[in-house]
Design a protein around this motif. Structure first.
Motif, PDB file in Angstrom:
ATOM      1  N   LEU A   1     -89.489  45.552 -26.046  1.00  0.00           N
ATOM      2  CA  LEU A   1     -89.739  44.212 -26.558  1.00  0.00           C
ATOM      3  C   LEU A   1     -88.560  43.286 -26.259  1.00  0.00           C
ATOM      4  O   LEU A   1     -88.734  42.120 -25.887  1.00  0.00           O
ATOM      5  N   SER A   2     -87.354  43.826 -26.398  1.00  0.00           N
ATOM      6  CA  SER A   2     -86.159  43.031 -26.071  1.00  0.00           C
ATOM      7  C   SER A   2     -86.133  42.703 -24.590  1.00  0.00           C
ATOM      8  O   SER A   2     -85.758  41.583 -24.189  1.00  0.00           O
ATOM      9  N   THR A   3     -86.534  43.693 -23.775  1.00  0.00           N
ATOM     10  CA  THR A   3     -86.569  43.456 -22.336  1.00  0.00           C
ATOM     11  C   THR A   3     -87.565  42.350 -21.989  1.00  0.00           C
ATOM     12  O   THR A   3     -87.272  41.449 -21.171  1.00  0.00           O
TER      13      THR A   3
ATOM     14  N   LEU B   1     -91.357  39.597 -13.638  1.00  0.00           N
ATOM     15  CA  LEU B   1     -92.701  39.871 -14.150  1.00  0.00           C
ATOM     16  C   LEU B   1     -93.014  41.369 -14.116  1.00  0.00           C
ATOM     17  O   LEU B   1     -93.697  41.889 -14.994  1.00  0.00           O
ATOM     18  N   ARG B   2     -92.509  42.065 -13.071  1.00  0.00           N
ATOM     19  CA  ARG B   2     -92.713  43.518 -13.031  1.00  0.00           C
ATOM     20  C   ARG B   2     -91.988  44.199 -14.196  1.00  0.00           C
ATOM     21  O   ARG B   2     -92.487  45.186 -14.767  1.00  0.00           O
ATOM     22  N   ILE B   3     -90.804  43.690 -14.520  1.00  0.00           N
ATOM     23  CA  ILE B   3     -90.063  44.241 -15.667  1.00  0.00           C
ATOM     24  C   ILE B   3     -90.868  44.051 -16.953  1.00  0.00           C
ATOM     25  O   ILE B   3     -90.992  44.959 -17.787  1.00  0.00           O
ATOM     26  N   VAL B   4     -91.434  42.858 -17.112  1.00  0.00           N
ATOM     27  CA  VAL B   4     -92.269  42.593 -18.293  1.00  0.00           C
ATOM     28  C   VAL B   4     -93.460  43.537 -18.318  1.00  0.00           C
ATOM     29  O   VAL B   4     -93.809  44.116 -19.361  1.00  0.00           O
TER      30      VAL B   4
ATOM     31  N   SER C   1     -92.438  47.151 -19.177  1.00  0.00           N
ATOM     32  CA  SER C   1     -92.078  47.236 -20.602  1.00  0.00           C
ATOM     33  C   SER C   1     -93.320  47.223 -21.485  1.00  0.00           C
ATOM     34  O   SER C   1     -93.426  47.969 -22.461  1.00  0.00           O
ATOM     35  N   ALA C   2     -94.288  46.361 -21.099  1.00  0.00           N
ATOM     36  CA  ALA C   2     -95.542  46.313 -21.863  1.00  0.00           C
ATOM     37  C   ALA C   2     -96.300  47.634 -21.755  1.00  0.00           C
ATOM     38  O   ALA C   2     -96.884  48.129 -22.726  1.00  0.00           O
ATOM     39  N   GLU C   3     -96.298  48.225 -20.534  1.00  0.00           N
ATOM     40  CA  GLU C   3     -96.971  49.511 -20.348  1.00  0.00           C
ATOM     41  C   GLU C   3     -96.302  50.606 -21.176  1.00  0.00           C
ATOM     42  O   GLU C   3     -96.974  51.472 -21.737  1.00  0.00           O
ATOM     43  N   ARG C   4     -94.967  50.571 -21.249  1.00  0.00           N
ATOM     44  CA  ARG C   4     -94.249  51.563 -22.059  1.00  0.00           C
ATOM     45  C   ARG C   4     -94.616  51.432 -23.529  1.00  0.00           C
ATOM     46  O   ARG C   4     -94.855  52.425 -24.228  1.00  0.00           O
ATOM     47  N   MET C   5     -94.673  50.204 -24.014  1.00  0.00           N
ATOM     48  CA  MET C   5     -95.078  49.970 -25.404  1.00  0.00           C
ATOM     49  C   MET C   5     -96.507  50.444 -25.631  1.00  0.00           C
ATOM     50  O   MET C   5     -96.821  51.047 -26.659  1.00  0.00           O
ATOM     51  N   ASN C   6     -97.373  50.163 -24.646  1.00  0.00           N
ATOM     52  CA  ASN C   6     -98.772  50.538 -24.788  1.00  0.00           C
ATOM     53  C   ASN C   6     -98.937  52.053 -24.849  1.00  0.00           C
ATOM     54  O   ASN C   6     -99.750  52.569 -25.608  1.00  0.00           O
ATOM     55  N   ARG C   7     -98.144  52.793 -24.015  1.00  0.00           N
ATOM     56  CA  ARG C   7     -98.209  54.255 -24.059  1.00  0.00           C
ATOM     57  C   ARG C   7     -97.784  54.780 -25.413  1.00  0.00           C
ATOM     58  O   ARG C   7     -98.403  55.708 -25.959  1.00  0.00           O
ATOM     59  N   LEU C   8     -96.720  54.218 -25.965  1.00  0.00           N
ATOM     60  CA  LEU C   8     -96.238  54.667 -27.266  1.00  0.00           C
ATOM     61  C   LEU C   8     -97.269  54.396 -28.354  1.00  0.00           C
ATOM     62  O   LEU C   8     -97.567  55.249 -29.183  1.00  0.00           O
ATOM     63  N   ILE C   9     -97.832  53.200 -28.336  1.00  0.00           N
ATOM     64  CA  ILE C   9     -98.857  52.856 -29.327  1.00  0.00           C
ATOM     65  C   ILE C   9    -100.079  53.753 -29.155  1.00  0.00           C
ATOM     66  O   ILE C   9    -100.692  54.215 -30.128  1.00  0.00           O
ATOM     67  N   GLY C  10    -100.424  54.044 -27.890  1.00  0.00           N
ATOM     68  CA  GLY C  10    -101.555  54.934 -27.628  1.00  0.00           C
ATOM     69  C   GLY C  10    -101.326  56.327 -28.198  1.00  0.00           C
ATOM     70  O   GLY C  10    -102.242  56.935 -28.771  1.00  0.00           O
TER      71      GLY C  10
END
Length: 553
Positions: free
Chosen positions: A341-343, A367-370, A373-382
């Motif tokens: 999220l910070s990233t 944008l790739r960094i964003v 980071s969003a995909e990483r968050m999504n995996r964790l939430i999943g």
């Protein structure tokens, strides 16, 4: 008992009086019964020591005794037998003295006839019977009072601690105060192993000897005193412990020497059962008497209460472990969500900075960094959602037929670049002729991704990772093997718990992958397990049913 069944001892030194009393008894219907005549206290005591007597007719004045002392001697020889004093003296003081000394009645020979004597005998026998019944009732009431007091004390002790080992140590101490000369407690651990927890002895001088039993843990491959309690979950009472029994359960000569030194006479073995689970056993040993059925019932009641207390304590400990693990996971999840999220926030601020100009490539990089980071968050939430669905039994599957070699190949392709970047060799091997499996492709690839990802994470550079599929009877077994540092044996049983994470190195992620993998595999009707050797590596394997079997079901 009829009149003709009564055994009468007549203590009379006057032959004429003895003959007259015999005639009265015959006239009153008390004969033919057994009538024994003794002319002295000494000979009367000999008769009482060897024969069954129902009533004693006693003259006060005999050649070897006189007065109240005569009653006292006879009463002490047979306190359970009614005594009717027959005397020629009309002396109220002597009568009271005889009654106080233990006599049931006092008859004056000159005023006595057969009917009066018969009534006195019946009254004496009945009164003695009632006294015996009252004494037995008093003893039962006292025993019940002691039992209730003991169980009340046990309740206080069992409620005093939420540590089950402390609780059982207190049970052992309580048992040797009331129920046993020594007590041995064995517990069944979570992994099924049996551990000798406590030994207590009522005699401080024997405590050191009893403590040596801690050096001889229960061996289920040998005979032991708690066999029935442990194997059949049944309480057992043995009223006599012979030396042959001790020899049969002794593990060696030293063990036999200790058992003989404790000098056991009788024992009770009781299982600790709660919610149909065997938690351990209690062994109560008497060195002074043979156990009774009442003592066995008391031992069973103590064991029942102790088992409930132990089960509660274990559940409390497990709940505390889960709470601590949950709090740790929440802390980790918060940290792992905060980082991407910070990233995202930093990248967004950079892109929105009006004072900076970017090339298209620089914009795409941010944008790739964003996106990553969003995909990483999504995996964790999943993962978190998957754990929640698994625990609720609501994990859905979209199953179809898939060849094991395709699943293994896709999993390796997805991780080839990651393995190469870490200088790891990753390969696949699938046994020829394996049938397809009916499975949710994405979910099985998720399992393989979790296992391969862990292998890559923990395997040092230059190591190897292999992904295999093989026939396992009526199942297909998939496995991921690495040459990493391995997992300590004490951690293996916790490996798939949802809120648990081992310490094999640095932390990367919330550690929910294996818990999710276990839930996915079990939802497919399979099983998952791990083998590991510290310093050599780890193998995690899971099974799926062949498509033909699933189709048949």
């Amino acid at each position: 008992m009829t009149d003709t069944d009564v055994h009468i001892l007549l203590v009379e030194d006057n032959a004429g009086d003895a003959l007259l009393i015999r005639e009265w008894l015959r006239d009153a219907g008390w004969l033919p019964g057994k009538l024994i005549v003794a002319d002295r206290v000494a000979s009367a005591r000999e008769v009482l020591a060897t024969a069954t007597i129902d009533v004693i007719l006693l003259d006060l004045n005999l050649p070897d005794s006189d007065g109240v002392d005569t009653v006292l001697q006879i009463y002490l020889a047979a306190p359970q037998v009614p005594i009717i004093v027959l005397t020629g003296l009309d002396d109220q003081t002597a009568a009271l003295g005889a009654l106080k000394a233990g006599a049931q009645d006092y008859l004056i020979k000159g005023r006595m006839d057969g009917a009066l004597l018969a009534r006195a005998i019946r009254y004496g026998i009945e009164r003695k019977r009632l006294e015996a019944d009252r004494e037995r009732l008093r003893e039962r009431l006292e025993a019940e009072h002691e039992r209730l007091r003991f169980l009340a004390n046990a309740g206080v002790v069992l409620a005093a601690s939420i540590d089950f080992e402390e609780t059982l140590a207190s049970v052992a101490s309580l048992a040797v105060e009331f129920l046993a000369d020594y007590c041995v407690i064995d517990i069944v651990e979570e992994d099924g192993e049996i551990r000798r927890l406590q030994v207590a002895h009522s005699n401080p001088e024997m405590a050191d000897i009893a403590d040596q039993l801690l050096r001889f843990p229960l061996d289920r491959n040998r005979p032991h005193l708690v066999s029935a309690a442990l194997d059949n979950r049944q309480a057992t009472i043995v009223r006599e412990i012979t030396d042959e029994v001790l020899q049969s359960v002794a593990q060696n000569e030293e063990h036999l020497r200790i058992l003989r030194a404790l000098d056991p006479i009788s024992y009770i073995a009781v299982p600790l059962l709660a919610r149909d689970r065997l938690l351990g056993t209690l062994l109560f040993v008497s060195c002074s008497h043979s156990y009774s059925d009442g003592e066995m019932r008391l031992a069973e009641e103590l064991a029942r209460r102790a088992a409930l207390a132990v089960d509660d304590a274990r559940l409390y400990r497990r709940a505390q472990d889960v709470i601590r693990a949950r709090d740790e996971v929440l802390r980790i999840v918060s940290h792992d969500l905060r980082n991407p999220l910070s990233t995202i926030s930093m990248s967004a601020e950079i892109l929105m900075d009006e004072n900076m100009s970017f090339t298209e490539e620089q914009k795409l990089r941010q944008l790739r960094i964003v996106l990553r980071s969003a995909e990483r968050m999504n995996r964790l939430i999943g993962d978190l959602l998957d754990v929640s669905r698994i625990e609720a039994g609501q994990l859905s599957l979209d199953a179809s037929y898939h060849a094991p070699e395709r699943l293994v190949g896709e999993a390796i392709d997805l991780h080839q670049a990651q393995a190469t970047a870490k200088v790891l060799s990753i390969s696949g091997q699938v046994e020829d002729g394996l049938p397809p499996v009916l499975a949710d492709r994405d979910r099985i690839l998720q399992v393989l991704a979790n296992l391969i990802g862990n292998a890559i994470k923990f395997t040092p550079e230059g190591g190897t990772i292999s992904v295999t599929a093989e026939n396992a009877g009526d199942e297909v077994r998939f496995a991921v093997r690495d040459t990493g540092p391995g997992i300590p044996p004490e951690q293996l049983s916790n490996l798939f718990r949802p809120f648990w994470q081992g310490r094999r190195g640095g932390r990367d992620g919330a550690g929910l992958g294996l818990a999710v993998s276990k839930g996915i595999v079990e939802a497919h009707g399979g099983t998952i397990s791990a083998e590991s050797e510290v310093g050599t590596g780890t193998k995690v394997s899971f099974t799926l049913k062949p498509a033909s079997e699933r189709r048949g079901n």
